[in-house]
Every structure is written in structure tokens, then in C-alpha cells.
Design a protein around this motif. Structure first.
Motif, mmCIF file in Angstrom:
data_model
loop_
_atom_site.group_PDB
_atom_site.id
_atom_site.type_symbol
_atom_site.label_atom_id
_atom_site.label_comp_id
_atom_site.label_asym_id
_atom_site.label_seq_id
_atom_site.Cartn_x
_atom_site.Cartn_y
_atom_site.Cartn_z
ATOM 1 N N MET A 32 0.812 -1.215 0.000
ATOM 2 C CA MET A 32 0.000 0.000 0.000
ATOM 3 C C MET A 32 0.844 1.263 0.000
ATOM 4 O O MET A 32 0.526 2.243 -0.662
ATOM 5 N N PHE A 33 1.911 1.234 0.759
ATOM 6 C CA PHE A 33 2.603 2.476 1.113
ATOM 7 C C PHE A 33 4.009 2.130 1.565
ATOM 8 O O PHE A 33 4.193 1.160 2.305
ATOM 9 N N MET A 34 4.983 2.877 1.088
ATOM 10 C CA MET A 34 6.334 2.736 1.596
ATOM 11 C C MET A 34 6.883 4.113 1.893
ATOM 12 O O MET A 34 6.479 5.102 1.268
ATOM 13 N N ALA A 35 7.781 4.162 2.841
ATOM 14 C CA ALA A 35 8.261 5.474 3.270
ATOM 15 C C ALA A 35 9.655 5.381 3.861
ATOM 16 O O ALA A 35 10.129 4.299 4.208
ATOM 17 N N TRP A 36 10.261 6.538 3.957
ATOM 18 C CA TRP A 36 11.505 6.711 4.698
ATOM 19 C C TRP A 36 11.215 7.630 5.880
ATOM 20 O O TRP A 36 10.616 8.699 5.719
ATOM 21 N N TYR A 37 11.652 7.178 7.041
ATOM 22 C CA TYR A 37 11.613 7.981 8.249
ATOM 23 C C TYR A 37 13.044 8.233 8.701
ATOM 24 O O TYR A 37 13.969 7.538 8.277
ATOM 25 N N ARG A 45 11.113 10.189 15.868
ATOM 26 C CA ARG A 45 11.185 9.708 14.485
ATOM 27 C C ARG A 45 10.197 10.524 13.645
ATOM 28 O O ARG A 45 9.057 10.745 14.052
ATOM 29 N N GLU A 46 10.645 10.938 12.469
ATOM 30 C CA GLU A 46 9.795 11.762 11.621
ATOM 31 C C GLU A 46 9.742 11.205 10.206
ATOM 32 O O GLU A 46 10.706 10.605 9.720
ATOM 33 N N LEU A 47 8.616 11.453 9.566
ATOM 34 C CA LEU A 47 8.443 11.034 8.181
ATOM 35 C C LEU A 47 9.235 11.956 7.271
ATOM 36 O O LEU A 47 9.105 13.184 7.366
ATOM 37 N N VAL A 48 10.012 11.369 6.390
ATOM 38 C CA VAL A 48 10.811 12.137 5.450
ATOM 39 C C VAL A 48 10.145 12.167 4.074
ATOM 40 O O VAL A 48 9.973 13.218 3.477
ATOM 41 N N ALA A 49 9.775 10.982 3.589
ATOM 42 C CA ALA A 49 9.175 10.887 2.261
ATOM 43 C C ALA A 49 8.398 9.592 2.175
ATOM 44 O O ALA A 49 8.749 8.609 2.835
ATOM 45 N N SER A 50 7.360 9.590 1.338
ATOM 46 C CA SER A 50 6.550 8.402 1.179
ATOM 47 C C SER A 50 6.115 8.253 -0.267
ATOM 48 O O SER A 50 6.105 9.227 -1.044
ATOM 49 N N ILE A 51 5.745 7.024 -0.603
ATOM 50 C CA ILE A 51 5.249 6.742 -1.941
ATOM 51 C C ILE A 51 4.166 5.678 -1.829
ATOM 52 O O ILE A 51 4.339 4.667 -1.151
#
Length: 118
Positions: A32-37, A45-51
Motif C-alpha cells: 500500500m505504502f512505503m516510506a523513509w523515516y 522519528r519523523e516522516l521524510v518521504a513516502s510513496i
């Protein structure tokens, strides 16, 4: 069970670039979703980017225009291209995957450290 393995971290001078990779054991095409934190010392921890599965990307304001998230479904790998790095980008970067709706579908990698010297 999905395993995520990050690589590509290291030491870079301010203004430099790094590309992080996250290799997944499953088919990311269906995720569904992948991201870099990221998590810096003494910070949350913070969200950096997602796709998303559909290719929609989203970025933290602090990295917009400098970082790019992408994926290669054939290689089951998600990338984070980081340009114009700043000392405040230094952190441990984690890959995250949400494979489906529901519980027991959240997976994290072990993290890769990025150090930026000024």
C-alpha cells in the motif's frame, strides 16, 4: 513476513549527496505504502518521504526540492536520493512498509546512519 534491508548511509560533507536503498523481501508492487523515516539523537522519528502503490509521493517540508523517493518494482527496492545535504539531515534513516489494510502489516528496516559534516 516482510524484511526490509536498508543500505547506502555514510558520511558526507554538507552539500553532498547520498542515495539510500531499501530492499524488500516481498513484492513491493502490492504494498500500500512505503516510506523513509529518520530519527536524530534525542528527537522523535519523523516522516521524510513516502510513496503509495499508485506512485503518489509526499515529502516533509524540510526536504522538499532536495530529496526524491522512488521505487523499482522489478527489484523490490525503494530509494531515497538525497541532494544538497545539510548537517540537520544527519540521522538514522529507516525504511517502512505498510503492506495492506489491517494489523500486522507494518514493517520496519533496521536503519542506516547518515552523517553530514559541516
Amino acid at each position: 513476513q516482510v524484511q526490509l534491508v536498508e543500505s547506502g548511509g555514510g558520511l558526507v560533507q554538507a552539500g553532498g549527496s547520498l542515495r539510500l536503498s531499501c530492499a524488500a523481501s516481498g513484492s513491493i508492487f502490492s504494498f500500500m505504502f512505503m516510506a523513509w523515516y529518520r530519527q536524530a539523537p534525542a528527537k522523535q522519528r519523523e516522516l521524510v518521504a513516502s510513496i503509495t502503490r499508485g506512485g503518489i509521493t509526499n515529502y516533509a517540508d524540510s526536504v522538499k526540492g532536495r530529496f526524491t523517493i522512488s521505487r523499482d518494482n522489478g527489484k523490490n527496492t525503494v530509494y531515497l536520493q538525497m541532494n544538497s545535504l545539510k548537517p540537520e539531515d544527519a540521522a538514522v534513516y529507516y525504511c517502512y512498509a505498510k503492506t495492506r489494510v489491517g494489523s500486522e502489516s507494518d514493517y520496519w528496516g533496521q536503519g542506516t546512519r547518515v552523517t553530514v559534516s559541516s
